[in-house]
Scaffold this active site. Sequence first.
Site, PDB file in Angstrom:
ATOM      1  N   TYR B  92     137.555  75.103 110.928  1.00  9.25           N
ATOM      2  CA  TYR B  92     138.656  75.582 111.939  1.00  9.25           C
ATOM      3  C   TYR B  92     138.054  76.988 112.424  1.00  9.25           C
ATOM      4  O   TYR B  92     138.099  77.218 113.550  1.00  9.25           O
ATOM      5  CB  TYR B  92     139.949  75.707 111.430  1.00  9.25           C
ATOM      6  CG  TYR B  92     141.142  75.918 112.445  1.00  9.25           C
ATOM      7  CD1 TYR B  92     141.396  74.712 113.386  1.00  9.25           C
ATOM      8  CD2 TYR B  92     141.744  77.034 112.293  1.00  9.25           C
ATOM      9  CE1 TYR B  92     142.426  75.019 114.305  1.00  9.25           C
ATOM     10  CE2 TYR B  92     142.822  77.221 113.496  1.00  9.25           C
ATOM     11  CZ  TYR B  92     143.132  76.316 114.326  1.00  9.25           C
ATOM     12  OH  TYR B  92     144.014  76.597 115.012  1.00  9.25           O
ATOM     13  N   SER B 175     137.117  70.689 105.374  1.00 13.31           N
ATOM     14  CA  SER B 175     138.285  71.156 106.079  1.00 13.31           C
ATOM     15  C   SER B 175     138.412  70.362 107.426  1.00 13.31           C
ATOM     16  O   SER B 175     138.464  69.414 107.585  1.00 13.31           O
ATOM     17  CB  SER B 175     138.419  72.529 106.395  1.00 13.31           C
ATOM     18  OG  SER B 175     139.419  73.010 106.817  1.00 13.31           O
ATOM     19  N   GLN B 176     138.333  71.220 108.646  1.00  9.79           N
ATOM     20  CA  GLN B 176     138.433  70.390 109.970  1.00  9.79           C
ATOM     21  C   GLN B 176     137.089  69.799 110.226  1.00  9.79           C
ATOM     22  O   GLN B 176     137.109  68.503 110.777  1.00  9.79           O
ATOM     23  CB  GLN B 176     138.408  71.444 111.110  1.00  9.79           C
ATOM     24  CG  GLN B 176     138.471  70.800 112.390  1.00  9.79           C
ATOM     25  CD  GLN B 176     138.554  72.036 113.528  1.00  9.79           C
ATOM     26  OE1 GLN B 176     139.515  72.463 113.943  1.00  9.79           O
ATOM     27  NE2 GLN B 176     137.208  72.591 113.720  1.00  9.79           N
ATOM     28  N   ASP B 262     144.479  73.037  96.454  1.00  9.45           N
ATOM     29  CA  ASP B 262     144.354  73.325  97.769  1.00  9.45           C
ATOM     30  C   ASP B 262     145.823  74.006  98.495  1.00  9.45           C
ATOM     31  O   ASP B 262     146.459  72.957  98.948  1.00  9.45           O
ATOM     32  CB  ASP B 262     143.548  72.409  98.501  1.00  9.45           C
ATOM     33  CG  ASP B 262     143.019  72.585  99.975  1.00  9.45           C
ATOM     34  OD1 ASP B 262     143.448  73.564 100.365  1.00  9.45           O
ATOM     35  OD2 ASP B 262     142.194  71.943 100.566  1.00  9.45           O
TER      36      ASP B 262
END
Lengths: 297, 324
Positions: B92, B175-176, B262
């Site tokens: 991100y 992640s993203q 997380d």
Amino acid sequence: MSQQPTGFSDYWNAIDAELAAVPARPELEAIPMRTTHFCTVYWAKITSIGPYRIGGYLSIPHGDGPFPAIMQTPKYGSVNHVPDYNDRKRYVMFTLMHRGQRLTDSPWAAAYPGLLTDGIASKATYIYRSILADCLRGAEFLQNRPEVDSSRIAITGDDLALITAARRPGFSFVHAAGLMFYRLMENRERTSAYPVEELNDYLRAFPEQSDSVAGTLAFFDPVHHVSTITARTLLSVGDGGAVGGPEWLQPLKDQIGGAVEEYRVTHRGGTDNDSIDAWLANQLGREPMSKFRRTLP
Amino acid sequence: MPATERSPETFVSSVQRPGDFDDFWNGLLAEVGEIPLNPTVEHIPMRSTDEVDVYEIGYDSLDGVRIAGWYCVPKESYLPPPYPGLLIVPGYVSEPTLPKSWAKQGYAAIGVAPRGKLRSNDQFNPGYPGLLVHNIVDKNTYSYRGFYIDACRAVDFALTRSEIDHSRIGVHGSSQGGALTITTAALRSDVITCGAAGAPYLCGFMEAAALTHSYPYEEINEYLRLYPERERQVRETLEYFDGNNFAPMIKAPMLVYIGLEDDVCPPETGFAVFNAMNCEKTLHTAENCAHDAGAFWEMAEIEAFLAKHLQPGAPAHRAETTVG
């Protein structure tokens, strides 16, 4: 290792003089979207050398201060997050964007990759001269906020945090991790990972500049700055034998002026996050808080 | 009410799949398919080495937005073609990867910079924070509509390259990047050979936002604090972009890895998206790990997984750790 390059004090004193000649002219604008029932978040604009208008997120808890405070120096990359929710509950938080990062990228936007070597052939033109000035201006801004308890101010980040703490002694606590400028000319020989690889790219293209680049970087190696740190410092330390490990960091640790503690990273982010949070909270007189909620209401 | 211990592995997501989900995405793929790719490739000598050539690339995507990226290819003198293709999709806030270290392993590696990322933000720039909630009440203009398609278009770019073996194209990110690994493997299931998704974001958006105050999901909490009356519209939009609804479309083998502490992408949502996959799949969970998802140890597993399915020809060489 600890021999400062010739002209070191003059170079940094000149930056201080430039800063002193430029009024910061702070301007705070509340950000309703980021504000909560326990804090108000502002976009704070201040002027650094250039002159260049930089900015950062300033979060102030509701209630009677003064409050302990943490300054987060900018990371390498275009984006710095809004200060963490738990941190905003406990501290005045100031997260600075240096010139060229998002939200402070007008009139100039930093390139990624590219920033690390921008103007590096000369210490007079190196972009980090201005970026360090931005950090120093940010430190002055936070240290002079009336909401801040001046005896409980911490600074966290990489080399920028160490250098800022060395040159602006109002900080009582420092946490440093992920150093980039420390022994960078040696480190570059051991890695092809970005952003350090930017330096390898640059010196492949301009091998004749190797000496001048090394000369520039010497002014930004924290080892030449940290003897004037008076704060208690927590140094995140990696694995033995590795860059960032205990042997690698020992010369730096030996030079730090104030008390130094080591935190041996486990590479398990939950454990590491909680441990560092607890250290800062204990220093600043607040309760430790984990970002990860182990129980749910 | 007493607090309860979390049990992420038993979490059941409540995300619904809209009845017209497939039509929505098939329509977008058809729409972008009508747009000429107009690929450009510019050699960057400064970033190239004796082993790897680095190129800055560009291509056209949905709404006519020009997308940038990096393309890193082994030099023929280092390793002759053909090469497996590997898309490296970004986190991100992190900058798009310049995937030189993957090319050194023998991949023709594309570092994708979807719209809004640096160098792809002249026409679309919602900022950070901002991307996650940009037009979040409208699926037809929501930020990730074009963002997901931009990653798919990188597959199209790979298919224009003669040095890439089109039967061996993988995708990887954390992640993203984990989310984009899932959406790209789903939307281009006709091409993608395998995917490795770390700490997948954009799965169970609303459930994740309820489990954390960490950014970027906190952007949703902030938005709904300010506009609580829009929750239904937000939920409706996000169902079209939820990794849980893409997961069943994936045909290729997938490696998913998550951190059990997380705070950024709650492990509950990682388990849920993994459980929604019907393909050959492997889940690695990392105790006491947060958004790093155990990357310190996991990178060797990722490299082995990708090498098994994509068979690069280069000698072993460690890639850079994939960050979210």
